[in-house]
Design a protein around this motif. Structure first.
Motif, PDB file in Angstrom:
ATOM      1  N   SER A 205       6.454  35.146 -21.070  1.00  0.00           N
ATOM      2  CA  SER A 205       5.697  34.761 -22.257  1.00  0.00           C
ATOM      3  C   SER A 205       6.665  34.333 -23.358  1.00  0.00           C
ATOM      4  O   SER A 205       7.669  35.015 -23.601  1.00  0.00           O
ATOM      5  CB  SER A 205       4.851  35.936 -22.758  1.00  0.00           C
ATOM      6  N   PRO A 206       6.393  33.221 -24.046  1.00  0.00           N
ATOM      7  CA  PRO A 206       7.258  32.801 -25.146  1.00  0.00           C
ATOM      8  C   PRO A 206       7.106  33.672 -26.383  1.00  0.00           C
ATOM      9  O   PRO A 206       7.914  33.598 -27.297  1.00  0.00           O
ATOM     10  CB  PRO A 206       6.791  31.363 -25.423  1.00  0.00           C
ATOM     11  N   GLU A 207       6.064  34.522 -26.394  1.00  0.00           N
ATOM     12  CA  GLU A 207       5.815  35.411 -27.528  1.00  0.00           C
ATOM     13  C   GLU A 207       5.972  36.860 -27.085  1.00  0.00           C
ATOM     14  O   GLU A 207       5.745  37.202 -25.920  1.00  0.00           O
ATOM     15  CB  GLU A 207       4.402  35.210 -28.061  1.00  0.00           C
ATOM     16  N   PRO A 208       6.349  37.757 -28.004  1.00  0.00           N
ATOM     17  CA  PRO A 208       6.460  39.186 -27.668  1.00  0.00           C
ATOM     18  C   PRO A 208       5.114  39.745 -27.225  1.00  0.00           C
ATOM     19  O   PRO A 208       4.062  39.327 -27.717  1.00  0.00           O
ATOM     20  CB  PRO A 208       6.921  39.828 -28.983  1.00  0.00           C
ATOM     21  N   LEU A 209       5.165  40.711 -26.312  1.00  0.00           N
ATOM     22  CA  LEU A 209       3.951  41.354 -25.819  1.00  0.00           C
ATOM     23  C   LEU A 209       3.843  42.750 -26.422  1.00  0.00           C
ATOM     24  O   LEU A 209       4.832  43.471 -26.515  1.00  0.00           O
ATOM     25  CB  LEU A 209       3.972  41.444 -24.294  1.00  0.00           C
ATOM     26  N   ASP A 210       2.632  43.133 -26.801  1.00  0.00           N
ATOM     27  CA  ASP A 210       2.403  44.466 -27.362  1.00  0.00           C
ATOM     28  C   ASP A 210       2.316  45.491 -26.238  1.00  0.00           C
ATOM     29  O   ASP A 210       1.800  45.216 -25.156  1.00  0.00           O
ATOM     30  CB  ASP A 210       1.116  44.480 -28.173  1.00  0.00           C
TER      31      ASP A 210
ATOM     32  N   GLU B  14      12.158  22.728 -24.082  1.00  0.00           N
ATOM     33  CA  GLU B  14      11.478  23.892 -24.645  1.00  0.00           C
ATOM     34  C   GLU B  14      12.189  25.202 -24.332  1.00  0.00           C
ATOM     35  O   GLU B  14      11.865  26.232 -24.921  1.00  0.00           O
ATOM     36  CB  GLU B  14      10.037  23.946 -24.112  1.00  0.00           C
TER      37      GLU B  14
ATOM     38  N   ALA C 171       1.992  33.489 -20.615  1.00  0.00           N
ATOM     39  CA  ALA C 171       1.457  33.364 -21.970  1.00  0.00           C
ATOM     40  C   ALA C 171       1.233  34.763 -22.531  1.00  0.00           C
ATOM     41  O   ALA C 171       1.251  35.760 -21.798  1.00  0.00           O
ATOM     42  CB  ALA C 171       0.144  32.585 -21.958  1.00  0.00           C
ATOM     43  N   LYS C 172       1.057  34.857 -23.827  1.00  0.00           N
ATOM     44  CA  LYS C 172       0.824  36.160 -24.455  1.00  0.00           C
ATOM     45  C   LYS C 172      -0.452  36.775 -23.892  1.00  0.00           C
ATOM     46  O   LYS C 172      -1.481  36.105 -23.796  1.00  0.00           O
ATOM     47  CB  LYS C 172       0.709  35.992 -25.966  1.00  0.00           C
TER      48      LYS C 172
END
Length: 355
Positions: free
Chosen positions: A277-282, A52, A254-255
């Motif tokens: 986090s595998p996703e972008p953070l706001d 992953e 995580a997000k």
């Protein structure tokens, strides 16, 4: 000459681990040959096994939280002798010539550190250049002395193993970014990394708060010695804690709503990220501009800093909460780590159970 070791290997993302004999390289002049006693299970091991975090070079033998005893040393080794208690963490080599390496930040090597497993020894100075690296889920490992650290006698070897990753990952940002006695420290997330940061911050003398979703980990937080607990899903609790914290260590992988955590910082406060986090953070930029706040990141530490961390743990009695398991339990342990069902680190009893 090389020696035969046993290791736990996997051949694909969904493959169960199996035991296999394999060869460790012959001891070169600067090498330390280690009998591995214990190996911690890090969540990154799961990601690598599942391929992953980029393609995994199967077959893979994970493990970068390694504690053991020196079995033999090369003719030019000066730091270690047979019988010493030692550890190996996330890296086993680096270029050694870039600015970062020369400053003791091998983990930031500008040409790329060599990871303890799932990597290749690629530098000309290494006697085994080109060879694949296999990790600590094995009965032995051979490592250049420059990437081996001493485990103080006051730390039990099973508890020392996780310090080589989750320990240094949390100690390094607290040390580098200057958490001070009397400051208000908070950790976002209470897992393997989070529980170690609580212990380090308490040893430094900070006021400690745990930030977590819901109340499931409230009792655990206070058992670890935290002074306060904030349920980040509770608007009133978040409002009460606003602008009160000097230093937040964000261990969440995580997000999540980064802006809400930044709102808890005092002016000139720091939020340091170690969770990935595998996703972008706001991020609402005014949250940091108007409080002159700092947001930064941190990986593991360098070798000298890792030794400093171990010495600090030995001096202050800091150690992780662990569950020691047998080698044949690793597949089930992976399932439990994936489900966050561990308090707070699995450690494999390599010496007694990997047969």
């Amino acid at each position: 000459m090389s020696r035969t070791c046993k290791g736990l290997f996997a051949d694909s993302p969904d493959d169960k681990f199996y035991v296999k004999d394999f060869e460790r390289r012959a001891v070169a002049p600067k090498d330390v040959d280690i009998d591995i006693k214990f190996a911690g299970i890090c969540s990154s091991d799961l990601h690598v096994k599942k391929s992953e975090w980029g393609p995994t070079d199967y077959e893979v033998c994970p493990g970068h939280e390694i504690a053991g005893i020196v079995r033999a040393v090369g003719s030019e080794v000066t730091k270690f002798k047979v019988g010493d208690r030692v550890g190996v963490g996330c890296m086993v080599d680096s270029c050694r010539t870039c600015e970062c390496c020369k400053n003791g930040d091998e983990q930031l090597c500008q040409n790329g550190m060599v990871q303890t497993y799932n990597d290749r020894l690629r530098y000309d100075h290494h006697p085994d250049k080109g060879a694949k690296t296999y990790g600590g889920y094995s009965t032995g490992i051979v490592v250049d002395e420059a990437f081996v650290v001493t485990i103080p006698d006051s730390i039990e070897l099973d508890k020392a193993a996780p310090l080589l990753c989750c320990g240094i990952t949390t100690f390094s940002p607290l040390y580098h970014y200057g958490l001070k006695k009397g400051q208000h420290f908070a950790v976002a997330g209470l897992g393997g990394l989070g529980h170690m940061s609580v212990k380090f911050a308490l040893a430094i003398g900070a006021k400690v708060t745990v930030l977590s979703r819901g109340t499931a980990k409230r009792d655990d937080a206070f058992k670890l010695g935290a002074h306060d607990y904030v349920d980040v899903k509770d608007p009133e609790a978040m409002k009460a804690a606003a602008a009160s914290i000097d230093f937040i260590l964000d261990t969440i992988s995580a997000k999540h709503d980064l802006t809400s955590y930044l709102s808890l910082l005092r002016y000139d406060g720091k939020l340091i990220m170690v969770g990935a986090s595998p996703e972008p953070l706001d991020l609402v930029v005014f949250t940091i501009i108007m409080g002159r706040k700092t947001i930064a990141g941190s990986p593991i530490g360098g070798i000298a800093e890792t030794q400093k961390m171990l010495d600090f743990c030995g001096e202050h009695g800091v150690a992780p909460e662990i569950e020691v398991i047998s080698a044949d339990y690793v597949d089930e342990a992976y399932e439990r780590v994936h489900s966050a069902d561990v308090r707070y680190r699995f450690v494999i009893d390599i010496a007694n159970t990997l047969k």
